[in-house]
Design a protein around this motif. Structure first.
Motif, short mmCIF file in Angstrom:
data_model
loop_
_atom_site.label_atom_id
_atom_site.label_comp_id
_atom_site.label_asym_id
_atom_site.label_seq_id
_atom_site.Cartn_x
_atom_site.Cartn_y
_atom_site.Cartn_z
N TYR B 32 0.94 -1.08 0.05
CA TYR B 32 0.04 0.02 0.17
C TYR B 32 0.90 1.19 0.10
O TYR B 32 2.09 1.09 0.04
CB TYR B 32 -0.88 -0.04 1.22
CG TYR B 32 -0.23 0.07 2.62
CD1 TYR B 32 -0.07 -1.23 3.27
CD2 TYR B 32 0.16 1.30 3.29
CE1 TYR B 32 0.76 -1.23 4.48
CE2 TYR B 32 0.76 1.35 4.40
CZ TYR B 32 1.08 0.24 5.10
OH TYR B 32 1.66 -0.04 6.16
N ARG B 94 7.91 -0.05 5.05
CA ARG B 94 9.31 -0.54 4.93
C ARG B 94 8.94 -1.83 4.79
O ARG B 94 8.29 -2.62 5.35
CB ARG B 94 10.07 -0.48 6.15
CG ARG B 94 10.36 0.88 6.40
CD ARG B 94 11.27 1.07 7.47
NE ARG B 94 12.62 0.67 7.41
CZ ARG B 94 13.46 -0.10 8.18
NH1 ARG B 94 12.92 -0.37 9.37
NH2 ARG B 94 14.84 -0.46 7.99
N TYR B 96 10.50 -5.51 5.25
CA TYR B 96 11.39 -6.69 6.01
C TYR B 96 10.73 -7.54 6.76
O TYR B 96 9.39 -7.36 6.61
CB TYR B 96 12.39 -5.66 6.79
CG TYR B 96 11.67 -5.02 7.94
CD1 TYR B 96 11.26 -5.47 8.99
CD2 TYR B 96 11.60 -3.68 7.80
CE1 TYR B 96 10.60 -4.70 10.07
CE2 TYR B 96 10.90 -2.66 8.73
CZ TYR B 96 10.60 -3.18 9.80
OH TYR B 96 9.55 -2.73 10.73
N GLY B 98 10.24 -7.91 9.69
CA GLY B 98 9.71 -7.66 10.92
C GLY B 98 8.34 -7.14 11.11
O GLY B 98 7.51 -7.33 10.46
N SER B 99 8.26 -6.17 11.95
CA SER B 99 6.82 -5.59 12.21
C SER B 99 6.28 -4.66 10.96
O SER B 99 7.01 -4.37 10.19
CB SER B 99 6.99 -4.61 13.55
OG SER B 99 7.93 -3.72 13.17
N GLN B 100 5.06 -4.65 10.92
CA GLN B 100 4.44 -3.96 9.64
C GLN B 100 4.39 -2.54 10.34
O GLN B 100 4.30 -2.17 11.31
CB GLN B 100 3.06 -4.38 9.42
CG GLN B 100 2.09 -4.40 10.39
CD GLN B 100 0.80 -4.76 10.10
OE1 GLN B 100 0.73 -5.38 8.98
NE2 GLN B 100 -0.33 -4.80 10.77
N GLY B 101 4.06 -1.65 9.15
CA GLY B 101 3.70 -0.25 9.50
C GLY B 101 5.06 1.04 9.61
O GLY B 101 4.42 2.15 9.63
N ASN B 102 6.30 0.56 9.72
CA ASN B 102 7.36 1.50 9.77
C ASN B 102 7.43 2.02 8.42
O ASN B 102 7.19 1.21 7.44
CB ASN B 102 8.58 0.88 10.18
CG ASN B 102 8.62 0.19 11.37
OD1 ASN B 102 7.59 0.33 12.32
ND2 ASN B 102 9.53 -0.77 11.74
N LEU B 103 7.42 3.35 8.51
CA LEU B 103 7.14 3.92 7.14
C LEU B 103 8.47 4.64 6.63
O LEU B 103 9.32 5.10 7.28
CB LEU B 103 6.09 5.05 7.15
CG LEU B 103 4.87 4.59 7.63
CD1 LEU B 103 3.95 5.87 7.94
CD2 LEU B 103 4.24 3.68 6.56
#
Lengths: 116, 115
Positions: B32, B94, B96, B98-103
């Motif tokens: 997205y 981003r 990778y 790991g976690s989602q949501g880092n922009l």
């Protein structure tokens, strides 16, 4: 409902000093992010907490930066010792568990840090 | 590495016209893309999200398109008003494990709407 708040709004310190920035996320938001904007550059990710756990700290510049989120509520970002290149605006953002329908992040107003 | 480019640092238009802002990205196929608005002295405010399987999304006077082949998003403000003057940021999650949501953010386009 109160938004994300950050304290202080401005901080001017000398090279070598220590500064601690605080972020209070929206109540109930599990996700808390720290970002930084250096002058002339884009906003860059620093760190992500889920509740009190560091989910990702790959954006932290070096070991002079320490972030904590005690009890999964507010978070602090400490810079010790501060260097000139640490100057910029530090933003905190929070989001719901799972990100919500739009993965919307709610940003605070930022803390402008100036290191002289 | 993943990169975002917002083609114009500044865009000046006349009130009532349509503003069109561009966001291009490379080395990435995001699930997205988001657009944020930032006013001076404030943090970014979320406007719209468009997913990779959506070609277009609208919200009031805002319209966003997403072309995954061109790796480009266009952001339109129709019937622009002086109150629309702000910096508009394009953001992608981003990539990778790991976690989602880092922009990842673009540098932004500063829009000025003249009366």
């Amino acid at each position: 409902e109160a938004g994300v708040t950050q304290f202080p709004s401005h901080s001017v310190i000398e090279k070598g000093q220590t500064v601690t920035l605080r972020c209070d996320p929206i109540s109930g938001h599990d996700n808390l992010y720290w970002y930084r904007r250096v002058m002339g550059k884009e906003i860059k990710f620093l760190l992500h907490f889920v509740k009190e756990s560091k989910q990702d700290e790959s954006g932290m510049p070096n070991n002079r930066f320490l972030a904590e989120r005690t009890g999964g509520t507010y978070s602090t970002l400490k810079v010790q010792p501060a260097e000139l290149e640490d100057s910029g605006v530090y933003f905190c953002a929070s989001s719901e568990r799972g990100g919500g329908r739009n993965n919307e992040q709610f940003f605070g107003p930022g803390t402008r840090l100036t290191v002289l | 590495s993943q990169k975002i480019e917002q083609n114009s640092e500044a865009l000046n238009i006349q009130e009532g016209k349509t503003a069109t802002l561009t966001c291009n990205y490379t080395n990435y196929s995001p699930a997205y893309l988001q657009w944020y608005r930032q006013d001076p002295g404030r943090g970014p405010v979320f406007l719209l999200l468009i997913r990779e399987n959506e070609k277009e999304k609208r919200k009031e006077r805002l319209k966003v398109t997403f072309d995954t082949t061109l790796k480009q998003s266009l952001f339109h403000i129709t019937a622009s008003q002086p109150a629309d003057s702000a910096t508009y940021l394009c953001a992608l999650p981003r990539r990778y494990g790991g976690s989602q949501g880092n922009l990842i953010f673009g540098k932004g386009t500063k829009l000025s709407v003249k009366p």
